[in-house]
Design a protein around this motif. Structure first.
Motif, PDB file in Angstrom:
ATOM      1  N   LEU A 163       0.866  -1.179   0.000  1.00  0.00           N
ATOM      2  CA  LEU A 163       0.000   0.000   0.000  1.00  0.00           C
ATOM      3  C   LEU A 163       0.904   1.232   0.000  1.00  0.00           C
ATOM      4  CD1 LEU A 163      -3.047   0.722   0.119  1.00  0.00           C
ATOM      5  CD2 LEU A 163      -2.792   0.880   2.601  1.00  0.00           C
ATOM      6  N   ASP A 164       0.859   1.934  -1.127  1.00  0.00           N
ATOM      7  CA  ASP A 164       1.821   3.015  -1.377  1.00  0.00           C
ATOM      8  C   ASP A 164       1.296   4.337  -0.829  1.00  0.00           C
ATOM      9  OD1 ASP A 164       3.624   4.843  -2.328  1.00  0.00           O
ATOM     10  OD2 ASP A 164       3.513   4.197  -4.422  1.00  0.00           O
ATOM     11  N   GLY A 165       1.935   4.817   0.215  1.00  0.00           N
ATOM     12  CA  GLY A 165       1.532   6.100   0.801  1.00  0.00           C
ATOM     13  C   GLY A 165       2.621   7.142   0.671  1.00  0.00           C
ATOM     14  N   GLY A 166       3.469   6.999  -0.345  1.00  0.00           N
ATOM     15  CA  GLY A 166       4.521   7.997  -0.557  1.00  0.00           C
ATOM     16  C   GLY A 166       5.671   7.844   0.421  1.00  0.00           C
ATOM     17  N   SER A 167       6.482   8.882   0.525  1.00  0.00           N
ATOM     18  CA  SER A 167       7.629   8.848   1.444  1.00  0.00           C
ATOM     19  C   SER A 167       7.153   9.068   2.873  1.00  0.00           C
ATOM     20  CB  SER A 167       8.613   9.968   1.105  1.00  0.00           C
ATOM     21  OG  SER A 167       9.216   9.713  -0.119  1.00  0.00           O
ATOM     22  N   CYS A 168       7.758   8.345   3.802  1.00  0.00           N
ATOM     23  CA  CYS A 168       7.356   8.470   5.214  1.00  0.00           C
ATOM     24  C   CYS A 168       7.760   9.851   5.741  1.00  0.00           C
ATOM     25  CB  CYS A 168       8.041   7.391   6.043  1.00  0.00           C
ATOM     26  SG  CYS A 168       7.613   5.737   5.493  1.00  0.00           S
ATOM     27  N   SER A 169       6.857  10.525   6.419  1.00  0.00           N
ATOM     28  CA  SER A 169       7.136  11.905   6.838  1.00  0.00           C
ATOM     29  C   SER A 169       8.092  11.962   8.033  1.00  0.00           C
ATOM     30  CB  SER A 169       5.834  12.630   7.170  1.00  0.00           C
ATOM     31  OG  SER A 169       5.158  11.971   8.206  1.00  0.00           O
TER      32      SER A 169
END
Ligand code: AMP
Ligand code: MG
Length: 326
Positions: A163-169
């Motif tokens: 599940l792709d949620g972008g780069s981890c903040s």
């Protein structure tokens, strides 16, 4: 099999409920998730990572309403920290209920629990409607993943969906805190600083890993946080950590991992600068990605300069120490 990568929450939730492995974005690092109540699914997590079963997993929940099903009691101090820092990069220990299999907790009577703040993670946990055991989605001991592609590169054949949620903040693992006794203890430094925790709860103690390897072996089987294992988060290349570049004789085949721009850096050496604006939070967000890029370069050696020992700098220095241990 190569895992597909996407943003289909319902598909990911169904896979979790069916006992499959789903890697998912959180604000800390990508997690390798399995239904925490399904011992066969949890066993697959250990197998996929090559993780020793003495190393317990963190259980992720969608909200505090799920807590009563997995924990027997909530210490007052834990309640206070939960109220302040959940959802977010803080894991707390609780006495566990029997719904959570012993494999998840490595036989301990306590369970580590966190509510992540990444919106996609929260939606997934809500849709799955089961507690989800999830360590970082990387092979045991290696660099933690902060993008979906990092997971695909290392565990693409082992997981059913990413599940792709972008780069981890946040980019660093959660801070693990025990409120099980009156002495509040930070078991692992991480994405929430000690200063932030102390501002809410007063002084805490830091659990130090033993530097004696014999003792470490004893401790690891006594289930200390493996974030405490001497060698962890490690690149394949040699990593050397210094306080200042003047402490080392740089070689032409070195690459540099720097908190921010430093003076007198040889121009011909490749450098990764984590935060131009000298912000430790930004350093943390870029840390593991930069370490991966340097590890993938054709350099012989990575030279990293330590961070100031404050705020997230402490957790970053902790990762550097373990990543460089031999
Ligand atoms: P990871 O998800 O790979 O970052 O690792 C999870 C961390 O949580 C490990 O360092 C575990 O040791 C720690 N942990 C999980 N459950 C417990 C527990 N019951 N007591 C102490 N540490 C725990
Ligand atoms: Mg890990």
């Amino acid at each position: 099999m190569t895992a597909s990568l996407g943003t289909d929450i319902n598909h990911a939730a169904q896979l979790l409920r069916a006992g499959s492995l789903v890697a998912f974005a959180t604000e800390t690092v990508y997690g390798l998730g399995a239904d925490a109540t399904n011992v066969d699914a949890v066993a697959k997590v250990f197998a996929a990572k090559g993780r020793p079963t003495f190393d317990p997993l963190i259980v992720h929940l969608a909200g505090v309403d799920q807590l009563a099903s997995v924990v027997a009691t909530i210490p007052d101090a834990a309640q206070k920290l939960m109220d302040f820092f959940w959802p977010g990069p803080m894991t707390l220990l609780f006495p566990k209920k029997s719904l959570i299999p012993d494999l998840v907790t490595a036989g301990l009577e306590t369970v580590a629990v966190r509510i992540p703040s990444h919106p996609l993670a929260l939606e997934l946990l809500k849709a799955a409607d089961v507690p989800v055991a999830a360590p970082s989605a990387n092979k045991f001991g290696s660099i933690s993943p902060t993008t979906a592609q990092h997971v695909a590169d290392q565990l693409g054949d082992e997981v059913d969906y990413i599940l792709d949620g972008g780069s981890c903040s946040v980019g660093l693992e959660s801070t693990i805190v025990s409120c099980l006794s009156d002495n509040i203890e930070v078991l692992r430094l991480g994405g929430l600083s000690v200063e932030q925790i102390e501002a809410v709860i007063g002084p805490v103690t830091l659990k130090q890993a033993s530097s004696d390897p014999g003792k470490q072996a004893e401790e690891s089987s006594a289930q200390l946080a493996p974030g405490m294992l001497k060698r962890h988060y490690a690149p394949n290349k040699l990593l050397v950590v210094v306080d200042s570049l003047s402490d080392i004789e740089l070689q032409p085949a070195d690459v540099l991992l720097l908190p921010w721009e430093l003076v007198n850096v040889p121009k011909d050496l490749h450098q990764e600068i984590l935060s131009e604006r000298q912000d430790l939070t930004e350093c943390a967000a870029h840390f593991f990605s930069a370490l991966r890029r340097l590890d993938a370069s054709d350099a012989d050696r990575i030279v990293a300069v330590r961070f100031p020992e404050e705020g997230l700098g402490r957790a970053l220095n902790d990762r550097l120490e373990r990543a460089s241990a031999r």
